[in-house]
Design a protein around this motif. Sequence first.
Motif, mmCIF file in Angstrom:
data_model
loop_
_atom_site.group_PDB
_atom_site.id
_atom_site.type_symbol
_atom_site.label_atom_id
_atom_site.label_comp_id
_atom_site.label_asym_id
_atom_site.label_seq_id
_atom_site.Cartn_x
_atom_site.Cartn_y
_atom_site.Cartn_z
ATOM 1 N N UNK A 244 22.435 24.047 90.118
ATOM 2 C CA UNK A 244 21.787 25.473 90.361
ATOM 3 C C UNK A 244 21.631 25.340 91.954
ATOM 4 N N UNK A 245 22.252 26.139 92.667
ATOM 5 C CA UNK A 245 22.010 26.352 93.980
ATOM 6 C C UNK A 245 22.623 25.115 94.882
ATOM 7 N N UNK A 246 21.341 24.365 95.641
ATOM 8 C CA UNK A 246 21.993 23.378 96.153
ATOM 9 C C UNK A 246 21.367 22.168 95.312
ATOM 10 N N UNK A 247 20.879 22.453 94.255
ATOM 11 C CA UNK A 247 20.088 21.412 93.407
ATOM 12 C C UNK A 247 21.055 21.063 92.345
ATOM 13 N N UNK A 248 21.145 19.678 92.251
ATOM 14 C CA UNK A 248 22.127 19.027 91.184
ATOM 15 C C UNK A 248 21.461 17.840 90.318
#
Length: 253
Positions: A244-248
């Motif tokens: 999600x976006x820059x989050x993994x």
Amino acid sequence: MLPLLSSPSSSSLMQSFPLKFLCTVQGQGHSTHGCTNQKPKDSIVQDNSILHPEKVLRRKLALSVLVSTCVFPTLSSHAKTKNMNPYNEKRVLQQNRNIQKQNNAPDDFPNFIREGFEVKVVAPDNYITRDSGLIYRDFEVGEGDCPKDGQQVTFHYVGYNESGRRIDSTYLQGSPAKIRMGNKALVPGFEEGIRDMRAGGKRRIIIPPDLGPPVGPSTFFSSKQFEVFDVELLSIQNCERRTIGFYSDVVCN
């Protein structure tokens, strides 16, 4: 075993002694082979008579020790002492059972008999030994598929040392353990032991030192020993990466 140095032959040994000693010894047998500037036998006796009797005796003893040490080197005593202390397996087994009883070890707990650096595992016939050295016994087989690399397993376990003393337990911690397979996050023997389990299965795993946990002051383990784990595999979940976006992260369900 260290190789013994080759012993010199008596002839080469005698040639290495001082010339005067050769002539003196051989003179007693009326032989002058190998000597030069020979003196008559009477002269040899006369030379020895000049020395004090105690000095002559001391010299003869020293030479005798030298010859016997070189010609007949000391043999290793390993073979002599190898079987001095016979191995009493029955007595050790009884001692181990007494210790395990004091530690409240579970029923049919295996015995570990040490003889020097060798360890013998004594367990009932219903235990299976793999080529890797791992030993296990299934109490319940469970159902479904076995876990694969990348999947998450949820399980309870109780860990014991060789004497049957409990060293860790997720039951006492109040929650099961969760780990993804194939990430080398588990003790090698533990991961091998649960890899072919099925959900709902219960198994006892005996892990040899070669497949065991690391040893050191920061761990539970201070020496290379067998470890025993009673494992209950609760569930197996598939995992996938979520971004999600820059989050993994990885989600398992």
